[in-house]
Scaffold this motif. Structure first.
Motif, PDB file in Angstrom:
ATOM      1  N   ASN A   1       0.912  -1.525  -0.254  1.00 27.91           N
ATOM      2  CA  ASN A   1       0.014   0.202  -0.152  1.00 27.91           C
ATOM      3  C   ASN A   1       0.785   1.167  -0.256  1.00 27.91           C
ATOM      4  OD1 ASN A   1      -2.685  -1.517   0.393  1.00 27.91           O
ATOM      5  ND2 ASN A   1      -2.487  -1.695   2.220  1.00 27.91           N
TER       6      ASN A   1
ATOM      7  N   ILE B   1       2.346   3.537  -3.977  1.00 29.00           N
ATOM      8  CA  ILE B   1       1.714   4.642  -4.383  1.00 29.00           C
ATOM      9  C   ILE B   1       2.019   6.333  -3.844  1.00 29.00           C
ATOM     10  CG2 ILE B   1      -1.161   5.975  -4.863  1.00 29.00           C
ATOM     11  CD1 ILE B   1      -1.599   3.549  -5.186  1.00 29.00           C
ATOM     12  N   ALA B   2       2.000   6.028  -2.412  1.00 33.51           N
ATOM     13  CA  ALA B   2       2.782   6.571  -1.473  1.00 33.51           C
ATOM     14  C   ALA B   2       4.164   7.286  -1.904  1.00 33.51           C
ATOM     15  CB  ALA B   2       2.656   6.656   0.155  1.00 33.51           C
TER      16      ALA B   2
ATOM     17  N   VAL C   1       4.039   9.341  -5.495  1.00 37.24           N
ATOM     18  CA  VAL C   1       3.757  10.654  -5.014  1.00 37.24           C
ATOM     19  C   VAL C   1       4.791  11.468  -4.608  1.00 37.24           C
ATOM     20  CG1 VAL C   1       2.567  12.305  -4.324  1.00 37.24           C
ATOM     21  CG2 VAL C   1       1.032  10.200  -5.340  1.00 37.24           C
TER      22      VAL C   1
ATOM     23  N   GLU D   1       6.488  14.567  -6.149  1.00 40.96           N
ATOM     24  CA  GLU D   1       5.964  16.162  -5.303  1.00 40.96           C
ATOM     25  C   GLU D   1       7.361  16.697  -4.533  1.00 40.96           C
ATOM     26  OE1 GLU D   1       4.052  17.344  -6.372  1.00 40.96           O
ATOM     27  OE2 GLU D   1       2.678  15.945  -7.041  1.00 40.96           O
TER      28      GLU D   1
ATOM     29  N   ALA E   1       2.757  15.838  -1.921  1.00 39.25           N
ATOM     30  CA  ALA E   1       2.135  15.029  -1.479  1.00 39.25           C
ATOM     31  C   ALA E   1       0.835  14.563  -1.178  1.00 39.25           C
ATOM     32  CB  ALA E   1       3.149  14.181  -0.833  1.00 39.25           C
TER      33      ALA E   1
ATOM     34  N   ARG F   1      -2.436  15.766  -2.263  1.00 42.90           N
ATOM     35  CA  ARG F   1      -2.556  15.446  -3.737  1.00 42.90           C
ATOM     36  C   ARG F   1      -3.116  13.978  -3.877  1.00 42.90           C
ATOM     37  NH1 ARG F   1       2.082  13.780  -8.252  1.00 42.90           N
ATOM     38  NH2 ARG F   1       1.214  12.052  -9.012  1.00 42.90           N
ATOM     39  N   LEU F   2      -2.398  13.380  -2.856  1.00 40.54           N
ATOM     40  CA  LEU F   2      -3.690  12.097  -1.824  1.00 40.54           C
ATOM     41  C   LEU F   2      -4.563  12.379  -0.513  1.00 40.54           C
ATOM     42  CD1 LEU F   2      -0.118   9.239  -1.309  1.00 40.54           C
ATOM     43  CD2 LEU F   2      -1.671   9.572  -3.217  1.00 40.54           C
TER      44      LEU F   2
ATOM     45  N   LEU G   1      -4.549  13.309   2.256  1.00 38.30           N
ATOM     46  CA  LEU G   1      -4.744  12.958   3.180  1.00 38.30           C
ATOM     47  C   LEU G   1      -4.421  14.161   4.311  1.00 38.30           C
ATOM     48  CD1 LEU G   1      -1.762  10.262   3.278  1.00 38.30           C
ATOM     49  CD2 LEU G   1      -4.793   9.992   3.450  1.00 38.30           C
TER      50      LEU G   1
ATOM     51  N   MET H   1       0.908  12.264   6.447  1.00 36.52           N
ATOM     52  CA  MET H   1       2.068  11.844   5.688  1.00 36.52           C
ATOM     53  C   MET H   1       3.389  11.507   5.570  1.00 36.52           C
ATOM     54  SD  MET H   1       1.023  11.583   1.788  1.00 36.52           S
ATOM     55  CE  MET H   1       2.726  10.421   2.160  1.00 36.52           C
TER      56      MET H   1
ATOM     57  N   THR I   1       3.861   8.283   7.219  1.00 35.48           N
ATOM     58  CA  THR I   1       4.104   7.436   5.443  1.00 35.48           C
ATOM     59  C   THR I   1       5.292   7.312   5.418  1.00 35.48           C
ATOM     60  OG1 THR I   1       1.238   8.015   4.562  1.00 35.48           O
ATOM     61  CG2 THR I   1       2.965   6.650   3.225  1.00 35.48           C
TER      62      THR I   1
END
Length: 322
Positions: free
Chosen positions: A7, A10-11, A14, A18, A24, A27-28, A30, A35, A38
Motif C-alpha cells: 500500500n 502509491i505514496a 507521489v 512532489e 503529497a 494530492r492524496l 491526507l 503523510m 507514511t
C-alpha cells in the motif's frame, strides 16, 4: 523478514514526484501529519531517508533518485494487474498465438473462416492447429492447448464444454457408382459394397454398424484411413463407399466452384445414426481470460455462420436413404 506493505507504493511514487510532504498530502487527500507518518514508514521499509531537508526545501537522496523513475512504472504495472479483466483486452494490439487441438477435417472446413475473422479483429494474433491422435484432457490440463474441438466425451467434470453445431455422417461414392444411380437407397444395397472408414485407432466400427447389425446386416470394411481426404481419394478411384461428415463433403463442393465435388456423389445413409454434436472445450484456468473468452465467442460465431452456408448447399447430397 516481514513482507513490505505494498500500500506504500502509491505514496512512495507521489512523495518522490512532489518532493514535498505537504504537496503529497494534498494530492492524496491526507493530512500532513498522516503523510509524515507514511514517509517514516517508507524510510523504515527502504532503509533510506528518501527525502531530506535542504534549506527551505526537500531533496531526494541518491537512493530516492534511483526510485524516482522506477516507482511510476511499478505503480502502473500494479494497476494493470488489478484492472477488471474485461477492460484489459485490446484486440487491435493483442499479440497471442492460440492453440486449437482438432482433427484435420475441422481445420479444413472452418479454419479459413476463423483465420479471416482473427485477421480482421485481432491482426497481431495467430492460430496454431495441432492434431489430436486421441481424445484426452491432458493437453488442456497442462496448458498446452487453448481449446479442444470435436465430438467430446468423458473429459472430466471441471472441463467447460460448449456445443458449436450439429453435423451428420453421409456416404460418398464415385460418380457413376451403382449407388449413385439409385433414387431410393436401402440398407441391403448399402451393405453390398466394401467400405472405407476414417479412424485414428481401432477398426472404425461405430453407430452405422450397430444399426446395420440390428437389421441382420454388416458392412465389409476394406480400408481404414487416418484422414477424410484419403477416404474421398480412395472412393473416387474405386467402388468402395466412404463415410464422412456432411460438413466436410459440402465444403469440398463449396470450394470446387461448381457446386459439386468432382468425381464424387454424396448420399444420405439408409440407416439413422443420429446427429454429431461438435463442441469446444476449455480448462477452468482460461474461463475468465478476456482474450480466451473472445476466441470462444469468435469460434462459435464462425462455426454457426459457416455451417449455415454449408447447409444451404445440402442439395449436393442427391441420393435419399430409406
Amino acid at each position: 523478514m516481514a513482507e513490505a506493505d505494498l500500500n506504500l507504493l502509491i505514496a512512495l511514487d507521489v512523495l518522490l514526484a512532489e518532493k514535498s510532504v505537504a504537496a503529497a498530502a494534498r494530492r492524496l487527500g491526507l493530512s500532513e501529519s498522516a503523510m509524515s507518518r507514511t514517509l517514516g514508514r517508507l524510510r523504515q521499509t527502504t532503509g533510506d531517508p528518501l527525502l531530506v531537508r535542504a534549506g527551505r526545501h526537500m531533496v531526494l537522496t541518491p537512493h530516492g533518485e534511483q526510485l524516482l523513475e522506477a516507482a511510476p512504472l511499478a505503480v502502473a504495472q500494479a494497476r494493470a494487474l488489478l484492472k477488471p479483466a474485461a477492460s484489459a483486452l485490446n484486440l487491435a494490439t493483442l499479440e497471442r498465438v492460440f492453440t486449437l487441438r482438432t482433427n484435420d477435417g475441422f481445420a479444413q472446413v472452418f479454419g479459413p473462416a476463423l483465420v479471416a475473422a482473427l485477421a480482421q479483429s485481432a491482426p497481431h494474433a495467430g492460430l496454431r492447429f495441432v492434431a489430436k491422435p486421441e481424445k484426452e484432457d491432458g493437453p488442456l490440463r497442462e496448458g498446452l492447448v487453448d481449446l479442444e474441438i470435436g465430438v467430446l466425451k468423458n473429459m472430466g467434470p471441471e472441463i467447460y464444454l460448449q456445443a458449436l453445431f450439429q453435423d451428420r455422417f453421409i456416404g460418398v461414392v464415385r460418380a457413376g457408382h451403382p449407388l449413385a444411380q439409385s433414387t431410393i437407397l436401402t440398407p441391403q444395397a448399402y451393405a453390398t459394397y466394401g467400405h472405407i472408414v476414417v479412424a485414428r485407432h481401432g477398426t472404425g466400427r461405430g453407430p452405422v454398424d450397430n444399426k446395420l447389425s440390428s437389421l441382420g446386416l454388416a458392412r465389409h470394411i476394406v480400408a481404414v484411413v487416418p484422414g477424410l481426404g484419403a477416404a474421398l481419394s480412395i472412393a473416387r478411384q474405386s467402388d468402395l463407399v466412404a463415410l464422412v461428415p456432411a460438413s466436410f463433403f459440402l465444403h469440398q463442393a463449396q470450394n470446387s466452384g461448381t457446386g459439386s465435388v468432382p468425381g464424387l456423389v454424396g448420399f444420405e445413409l439408409p440407416v439413422q445414426t443420429g446427429a454429431i454434436t461438435v463442441s469446444q472445450m476449455w480448462h477452468p484456468r482460461q474461463h475468465n481470460d478476456p482474450a480466451h473468452r473472445w476466441l470462444r465467442e469468435c469460434l462459435r460465431e464462425v462455426c454457426t455462420r459457416q455451417y449455415a452456408m454449408l447447409n444451404a448447399m445440402a442439395g449436393v447430397v442427391v441420393v435419399n436413404g430409406q
